[in-house]
Design an enzyme around this catalytic site. Sequence first.
Site, short mmCIF file in Angstrom:
data_model
loop_
_atom_site.label_atom_id
_atom_site.label_comp_id
_atom_site.label_asym_id
_atom_site.label_seq_id
_atom_site.Cartn_x
_atom_site.Cartn_y
_atom_site.Cartn_z
N ASN A 217 -6.06 -2.97 2.14
CA ASN A 217 -6.00 -4.42 2.22
C ASN A 217 -7.42 -4.95 2.29
O ASN A 217 -8.31 -4.29 2.83
CB ASN A 217 -5.24 -4.88 3.47
N ARG B 271 0.83 -1.21 0.00
CA ARG B 271 0.00 0.00 0.00
C ARG B 271 0.86 1.25 0.00
O ARG B 271 0.58 2.21 -0.72
CB ARG B 271 -0.96 0.00 1.19
#
Length: 99
Positions: A42, A24
């Site tokens: 996520n 990320r």
Amino acid sequence: MADGEGLLSVDYEVHGKVQGVFFRKYTQGEAKRLGLVGWVRNTSHGTVQGQIQGPTARVQEMQEWLRKIGSPQSRISRAEFSNEKKSEVLEHKEFQILK
């Protein structure tokens, strides 16, 4: 804007070893480098998903990055893209990591 340089919005989901490997953070960094907005998070089933928006050519660069590069420790098995649409305005102000 030149032909083909409108704004594009696309949703994505990346599969493989993409959690616990700073995916990320690297995605946010690459999106910012390309001047894109959107988000990444996520999922509960081990993937990373999100949305990217910006100039078409830059979004396409980001799609290629999500498909083949990712974070240094990631192992991408596949990236899926959906809801691709041309846009007149950006729906996000920046690129965020969502929890």
